[in-house]
Design a protein around this motif. Sequence first.
Motif, mmCIF file in Angstrom:
data_model
loop_
_atom_site.group_PDB
_atom_site.id
_atom_site.type_symbol
_atom_site.label_atom_id
_atom_site.label_comp_id
_atom_site.label_asym_id
_atom_site.label_seq_id
_atom_site.Cartn_x
_atom_site.Cartn_y
_atom_site.Cartn_z
ATOM 1 N N ILE A 103 0.891 -1.067 -0.173
ATOM 2 C CA ILE A 103 -0.282 0.470 -0.697
ATOM 3 C C ILE A 103 1.064 1.490 -0.026
ATOM 4 C CG2 ILE A 103 -1.676 1.373 1.154
ATOM 5 C CD1 ILE A 103 -3.017 -1.098 2.751
ATOM 6 N N GLN A 104 2.169 0.943 0.522
ATOM 7 C CA GLN A 104 3.032 2.393 0.938
ATOM 8 C C GLN A 104 3.736 2.512 -0.450
ATOM 9 O OE1 GLN A 104 5.866 2.002 4.230
ATOM 10 N NE2 GLN A 104 4.414 3.249 5.785
ATOM 11 N N SER A 105 4.313 1.033 -1.277
ATOM 12 C CA SER A 105 4.746 1.233 -2.538
ATOM 13 C C SER A 105 3.475 1.951 -3.768
ATOM 14 C CB SER A 105 5.190 0.034 -2.474
ATOM 15 O OG SER A 105 5.651 -0.046 -1.733
ATOM 16 N N ARG A 106 2.483 1.781 -3.687
ATOM 17 C CA ARG A 106 1.860 2.218 -4.573
ATOM 18 C C ARG A 106 1.296 3.181 -4.305
ATOM 19 N NH1 ARG A 106 -2.597 0.019 -6.864
ATOM 20 N NH2 ARG A 106 -4.586 1.279 -7.406
ATOM 21 N N ALA A 107 1.196 4.297 -3.202
ATOM 22 C CA ALA A 107 0.559 5.369 -2.572
ATOM 23 C C ALA A 107 2.577 6.546 -3.421
ATOM 24 C CB ALA A 107 0.593 5.771 -1.327
ATOM 25 N N LYS A 108 3.126 6.054 -3.003
ATOM 26 C CA LYS A 108 4.857 6.935 -3.730
ATOM 27 C C LYS A 108 4.421 6.500 -5.170
ATOM 28 C CE LYS A 108 7.483 5.765 0.637
ATOM 29 N NZ LYS A 108 8.453 5.078 1.946
ATOM 30 N N LEU A 109 5.025 6.005 -5.634
ATOM 31 C CA LEU A 109 4.260 5.194 -6.896
ATOM 32 C C LEU A 109 3.499 6.459 -8.243
ATOM 33 C CD1 LEU A 109 5.764 3.753 -9.653
ATOM 34 C CD2 LEU A 109 3.657 1.923 -9.349
ATOM 35 N N SER A 135 -2.712 -2.381 -12.361
ATOM 36 C CA SER A 135 -2.546 -1.054 -13.056
ATOM 37 C C SER A 135 -2.991 0.501 -11.608
ATOM 38 C CB SER A 135 -3.500 -0.479 -13.776
ATOM 39 O OG SER A 135 -3.674 0.525 -14.470
ATOM 40 N N TYR A 136 -1.552 1.348 -12.163
ATOM 41 C CA TYR A 136 -1.602 2.471 -10.957
ATOM 42 C C TYR A 136 -1.719 3.737 -11.747
ATOM 43 C CZ TYR A 136 0.696 -1.766 -8.740
ATOM 44 O OH TYR A 136 0.965 -2.425 -8.267
ATOM 45 N N SER A 137 -2.538 4.575 -12.079
ATOM 46 C CA SER A 137 -2.487 5.730 -13.296
ATOM 47 C C SER A 137 -3.514 6.827 -12.304
ATOM 48 C CB SER A 137 -3.733 5.286 -14.115
ATOM 49 O OG SER A 137 -4.873 4.759 -12.843
#
Length: 589
Positions: A103-109, A135-137
């Motif tokens: 979750i932390q890495s997703r937010a930073k990404l 997917s991260y958009s």
Amino acid sequence: MKSGISKWFNEIRNLRIKAKLFLLITISMAVSSCISLVGLQIAYSIYDQQIYEKSSQVLNLSSTLIENELNKVERLTFSIMSDEQIQQNLIVMNEDESDYNRIQSRAKLVDRLVQYINTETYIIAADITDVKGSSYSSGNLTTLSSERRDLIQTTADRGNGTLGWVNPDAEDYSLIAARQIRSFDKLELNKLGTLVLHVNLDKIVNQYAREAVTRDGELVIVSDRNLVYPRAASLKSLLNEGNPAESASKGFRIMEQDGEKYFVSHIHSDYLGWTYYNTLPFQTIFYHIILMKNWMIAAFLLSFFLLVGFGMTVARSVTRPIEGLITNMRGLQISDLEKSELPTIAPLSQQMDEVGLLQRTYRMMLVRIQELIKENYTKQLIIKETEFRSLQAQINPHFLYNTLESINWISKMNGQKQVSQMVESLGYLLRSSISLKQDIITVEDELQLVQHYITIQRVRFEERLDFRLDVPEPIRSNRIPKLTLQPLLENAIKYALEVMLEPCVIQIIGQEEGETILLIVEDNGPGIDEAYLEQILTGERKSRGTGIGLKNIDERIKLSFGDEFGVQVDNRAGGGARITVRIPITKRG
């Protein structure tokens, strides 16, 4: 074929002057009209070329500006792909099983991705997909069909880390930039995910290319028969071209669709494989030119018929007086010129042009002809009388030759060998001097004259005359005016031998100098006074002799062979005179 052409020329030559003038005017007008039309066509072609060059410059500028922005997008993808934070967060998303860390890495990404696209004007949305399919958009991401998502993923995988482009379609109007994200850690280059940027192509074109294209024109971008920009093009036939790059290389052309013509210029780009088209309605840019061309053709036709009518009027005014003059000539042909009086030619017109002068000259010619007939009759009588007297005068030379021949035989009978040689030489000289059969003889014949002359002079001067002859055989076959060397030898005896008490050496030398022959007559006498010689050559003073002078010999050589040949007189360094005769190399026949 040749006989047909000659027959055609003969028919034209036998036409009446009026018909010839009409034909000349017609041909002249036709030729001038053709030249003018060809010139106009060349001018229009140059105008078309200038339009193409301007349109090509506009397209070149537009394509350069568009592709510069796309280059920025490519550099942006490289920056995102190589970003250390994005790489580390993707590694965590792909390998770490902890939900908290993911979750932390997703937010930073996502935050890092937002930082990149917020500064870019033409990026609609950005999307990163890890190897697990998550997917991260960021941005205004539209929903894509499974087919388009598969095409984007295939394009990115095919590039193996390099950027790939996916053109807009009917579902999605954005231009897609896709590339794989690979691990830079220890240069393992393991796949971490896929980066996809959605580019607003309409905004780029409107910003950089719309104002560059003319107001009535349309910018069309085509890639592999697919329309990239705009969403719908008016000239749909551009999409049916087999090879856009090949057709674009042709420069410009005129295309037609639905009864309307378009002026189309093209430029092909190797960066994305796109072909840029600038389409202009033909009527918009060429309406006034076509109208002017039609007006000029009508003006040419009108002036052609006017000038033909004017030419016929001029032809009649010229041929009428000539026809009247021909009628009078035919009447004179029937009558006897000597017995008839001059015909009275009434003036057909009061104009004093060439035709009027021709009539006046004709009347003067008749008067002159009658005078010449009488004069010719008188001259014929004089010529007959002169020929008769000439025949009588020929008796005297023959009597002289016979007398010399008799003296020669008597001298031989009495053993007077010297007298016999003198008489024979004198007879040869007399025959050669009086004979008018040949003006140009060979050097060999001229040297025979010299030998006979020396034979006579040796009896007179004995040992005081030392004559030498050095003329090679090849020179002797060349041509020279008769009595050229003998008078020069006579001058040498007169001005050198006669004034000397000791023996005088007189020699004739022959030399070849390039394409000329030099015949030199020189002596060891006192030489010639320079001032006196200049007066002799210019004709200011006549020579003291009674024979042929130097000026006469020089003029005869120049008349025979040209001004670069002739006689040159100068004094020798060791004393005496030298006379050089320059003639060209010639042979018999």
